[in-house]
Design a protein around this motif. Structure first.
Motif, PDB file in Angstrom:
ATOM      1  N   UNK A 154       0.817  -1.216   0.000  1.00  0.00           N
ATOM      2  CA  UNK A 154       0.000   0.000   0.000  1.00  0.00           C
ATOM      3  C   UNK A 154       0.840   1.251   0.000  1.00  0.00           C
ATOM      4  N   UNK A 155       1.879   1.276   0.832  1.00  0.00           N
ATOM      5  CA  UNK A 155       2.717   2.476   0.913  1.00  0.00           C
ATOM      6  C   UNK A 155       3.619   2.619  -0.302  1.00  0.00           C
ATOM      7  N   UNK A 156       3.909   1.532  -0.980  1.00  0.00           N
ATOM      8  CA  UNK A 156       4.775   1.590  -2.160  1.00  0.00           C
ATOM      9  C   UNK A 156       4.052   2.115  -3.383  1.00  0.00           C
ATOM     10  N   UNK A 157       2.709   2.199  -3.311  1.00  0.00           N
ATOM     11  CA  UNK A 157       1.973   2.756  -4.429  1.00  0.00           C
ATOM     12  C   UNK A 157       1.291   1.738  -5.305  1.00  0.00           C
ATOM     13  N   UNK A 158       1.517   0.433  -5.043  1.00  0.00           N
ATOM     14  CA  UNK A 158       0.871  -0.611  -5.830  1.00  0.00           C
ATOM     15  C   UNK A 158       0.378  -1.687  -4.884  1.00  0.00           C
ATOM     16  N   UNK A 159      -0.813  -2.168  -5.125  1.00  0.00           N
ATOM     17  CA  UNK A 159      -1.374  -3.237  -4.316  1.00  0.00           C
ATOM     18  C   UNK A 159      -1.129  -4.572  -4.998  1.00  0.00           C
ATOM     19  N   UNK A 160      -0.230  -5.424  -4.448  1.00  0.00           N
ATOM     20  CA  UNK A 160       0.061  -6.705  -5.102  1.00  0.00           C
ATOM     21  C   UNK A 160      -1.151  -7.605  -5.212  1.00  0.00           C
ATOM     22  N   UNK A 161      -2.069  -7.469  -4.255  1.00  0.00           N
ATOM     23  CA  UNK A 161      -3.221  -8.351  -4.278  1.00  0.00           C
ATOM     24  C   UNK A 161      -4.144  -8.067  -5.457  1.00  0.00           C
ATOM     25  N   UNK A 162      -4.165  -6.834  -5.939  1.00  0.00           N
ATOM     26  CA  UNK A 162      -5.063  -6.480  -7.036  1.00  0.00           C
ATOM     27  C   UNK A 162      -4.347  -5.967  -8.265  1.00  0.00           C
ATOM     28  N   UNK A 163      -3.016  -5.719  -8.135  1.00  0.00           N
ATOM     29  CA  UNK A 163      -2.216  -5.174  -9.242  1.00  0.00           C
ATOM     30  C   UNK A 163      -2.711  -3.805  -9.676  1.00  0.00           C
ATOM     31  N   UNK A 164      -3.421  -3.096  -8.837  1.00  0.00           N
ATOM     32  CA  UNK A 164      -3.922  -1.767  -9.172  1.00  0.00           C
ATOM     33  C   UNK A 164      -3.099  -0.722  -8.433  1.00  0.00           C
ATOM     34  N   UNK A 165      -2.723   0.376  -9.087  1.00  0.00           N
ATOM     35  CA  UNK A 165      -1.946   1.404  -8.403  1.00  0.00           C
ATOM     36  C   UNK A 165      -2.762   2.106  -7.336  1.00  0.00           C
ATOM     37  N   UNK A 166      -2.121   2.418  -6.213  1.00  0.00           N
ATOM     38  CA  UNK A 166      -2.786   3.170  -5.160  1.00  0.00           C
ATOM     39  C   UNK A 166      -2.284   4.617  -5.136  1.00  0.00           C
ATOM     40  N   UNK A 167      -1.681   5.048  -6.205  1.00  0.00           N
ATOM     41  CA  UNK A 167      -1.247   6.435  -6.356  1.00  0.00           C
ATOM     42  C   UNK A 167      -1.851   6.974  -7.643  1.00  0.00           C
ATOM     43  N   UNK A 168      -2.299   8.242  -7.612  1.00  0.00           N
ATOM     44  CA  UNK A 168      -2.785   8.879  -8.832  1.00  0.00           C
ATOM     45  C   UNK A 168      -1.636   9.009  -9.823  1.00  0.00           C
ATOM     46  N   UNK A 169      -1.968   9.039 -11.108  1.00  0.00           N
ATOM     47  CA  UNK A 169      -0.933   9.045 -12.148  1.00  0.00           C
ATOM     48  C   UNK A 169       0.005  10.241 -12.010  1.00  0.00           C
ATOM     49  N   UNK A 170      -0.553  11.430 -11.747  1.00  0.00           N
ATOM     50  CA  UNK A 170       0.289  12.623 -11.614  1.00  0.00           C
ATOM     51  C   UNK A 170       1.217  12.513 -10.410  1.00  0.00           C
ATOM     52  N   UNK A 171       0.695  12.014  -9.290  1.00  0.00           N
ATOM     53  CA  UNK A 171       1.516  11.870  -8.090  1.00  0.00           C
ATOM     54  C   UNK A 171       2.615  10.842  -8.300  1.00  0.00           C
ATOM     55  N   UNK A 172       2.309   9.759  -9.011  1.00  0.00           N
ATOM     56  CA  UNK A 172       3.326   8.749  -9.288  1.00  0.00           C
ATOM     57  C   UNK A 172       4.416   9.303 -10.192  1.00  0.00           C
TER      58      UNK A 172
END
Length: 220
Positions: A154-172
């Motif tokens: 979660x803190x790294x910006x990607x959720x391994x369980x769902x493979x979905x990013x947890x950071x907005x594209x601009x923030x990433x």
């Protein structure tokens, strides 16, 4: 025979570390902006072409002048913006300017309501990296859910369980650029001064088309 003092004076100075060759650019662009620009260009070409071919009187000339003025504007604001980054510099291609910033000149990169780079007393906006508050809120909710579920990514910006990013594209993108600035800011190849070049290839036809359109409006 040389004296000890002369031998010390003739010792070669240590060579400065050589700059590493430039790595391939990472390119950041707005897919939605490009898609919108292509649609606008297609619509403008259809309407303008119809006016040129079937219009009468001053209509074809007005359509031509409008196309000369508006097509470069659409391209400038939708297709042209891009950000290029490698191990030596950050290159920002905005609608009417291109800014080249060696990493040593970059002080801060931020994303609030827009993405900006601070270099000394100057700030440069990254048109190619638009900030979506809706996407940011959605990403924050995903990150909060992942953290509550104990997801280690979660803190790294990607959720391994769902493979979905947890950071907005601009923030990433801003995170990526900050990492590059920190990694290469002191490297020999990342030194230099800020360069700014105006996009006269965009400005000139816009001005010419606007002048022609104004003249035709006065005549008509």
């Amino acid at each position: 025979m040389s004296s000890p003092d002369e031998s010390e004076n003739t010792r070669p100075e240590p060579a400065e570390p050589a700059a590493e060759p430039a790595t391939p650019d990472r390119v950041y662009r707005s897919g939605a902006g490009i898609a919108g620009g292509v649609m606008l260009l297609g619509l403008g070409g259809w309407l303008g072409g119809d006016a040129l071919l079937r219009g009468s009187g001053m209509t074809p000339w007005l359509a031509l002048a409008a196309l000369i003025a508006l097509v470069p504007l659409v391209v400038a604001y939708t297709v042209r913006p891009a950000v290029f980054a490698n191990n030596q510099r950050l290159k920002i291609r905005n609608p009417f300017r291109t800014i080249v910033l060696p990493w040593s000149t970059v002080d801060h990169i931020s994303a609030s309501y827009s993405c900006e780079v601070t270099a000394g007393s100057d700030k440069y906006q990254l048109w190619a990296v638009p900030v979506s508050l809706r996407a940011r809120k959605s990403a924050n909710r995903r990150q909060a859910r992942a953290a509550a579920a104990g997801d280690p990514g979660a803190r790294a910006g990607v959720s391994p369980s769902s493979d979905r990013p947890t950071r907005a594209a601009a923030d990433q993108t801003v995170d990526d650029l900050r990492e590059l600035a920190e990694a290469y800011g002191r490297e020999p190849g990342a030194q230099g001064s800020v360069e700014v070049r105006w996009a006269y290839e965009v400005i000139a036809p816009v001005v010419a088309g606007a002048i022609l359109l104004g003249a035709l409006a006065l005549i008509g």
